[in-house]
Design an enzyme around this catalytic site. Structure first.
Site, PDB file in Angstrom:
ATOM      1  N   CYS A  28      -7.769  12.954   3.612  1.00 54.04           N
ATOM      2  CA  CYS A  28      -8.902  12.030   3.614  1.00 54.04           C
ATOM      3  C   CYS A  28     -10.036  12.737   2.875  1.00 54.04           C
ATOM      4  CB  CYS A  28      -9.289  11.626   5.043  1.00 54.04           C
ATOM      5  SG  CYS A  28      -9.941  12.981   6.032  1.00 54.04           S
ATOM      6  N   ALA A  29     -11.261  12.392   3.159  1.00 54.40           N
ATOM      7  CA  ALA A  29     -12.392  12.943   2.408  1.00 54.40           C
ATOM      8  C   ALA A  29     -12.603  14.435   2.634  1.00 54.40           C
ATOM      9  CB  ALA A  29     -13.665  12.184   2.765  1.00 54.40           C
TER      10      ALA A  29
END
Length: 169
Positions: A28-29
């Site tokens: 994810c980020a």
């Protein structure tokens, strides 16, 4: 910050039990998200000591999240190159419980929404300014300032697919 992503990826791979212990790789980020076959092979303490790793979470269902921050894109590319193509077999997919499926769904939604959250926040702040101008200062909807701010706020939703695709290019 760690600059040797190849070494960092190699250290992470070793401490999660090696390539044979991986069932899925994702990110994810800010996190490297791994699904492992056997959580007993994961050395959480050793993972936490790797230079550049900010934290480690071992969750139910064999999910391991290695928190690394904004360097995730470079690290993920190196990790994927080392680990190769990792997918779980059909037998493992049938074993998933409802709780695991729900967690997978939430992770999917988080991955989809994470890149567009800043744009949505900006649109929300502009909407608040619009409300303050209309309610506090009595500006009407045909006032030029209101029209400009309204168009600016709506442009976020108009270009939302573009913001989303920029994250993956």
């Amino acid at each position: 910050m760690a600059t040797n992503f190849k070494q960092m990826a190699s250290d992470i791979l070793i401490n999660v039990g090696g390539k044979d212990n991986l069932a899925n790789i994702n990110h994810c980020a800010t996190r490297l998200r791994l699904v492992v076959k056997d959580t007993n092979k994961v050395d959480k303490k050793a993972l936490g000591k790797i230079k550049g790793v900010l934290g480690v979470e071992v969750m139910d269902g064999g999910s391991v999240q290695v928190i690394v921050g904004q360097i995730i894109e470079s690290l993920y590319q190196e990790f994927e190159a080392l680990a190769g193509s990792v997918t779980s077999g059909p037998q493992e997919k049938e074993k998933k419980s409802i709780k695991t499926l729900f967690i997978d769904f939430l992770q999917l939604m988080a991955g989809i929404m994470s890149p567009v959250i800043p744009a949505l926040l900006c649109a929300s702040f502009i909407a608040i300014v619009l409300l303050i101008l209309q309610m506090g200062f009595g500006l009407t909807t045909d006032h030029p300032t209101i029209k400009i701010l309204n168009n600016l706020e709506q442009s976020v939703f108009y270009f939302l697919p573009v913001f989303r695709s920029l994250h993956f290019s």
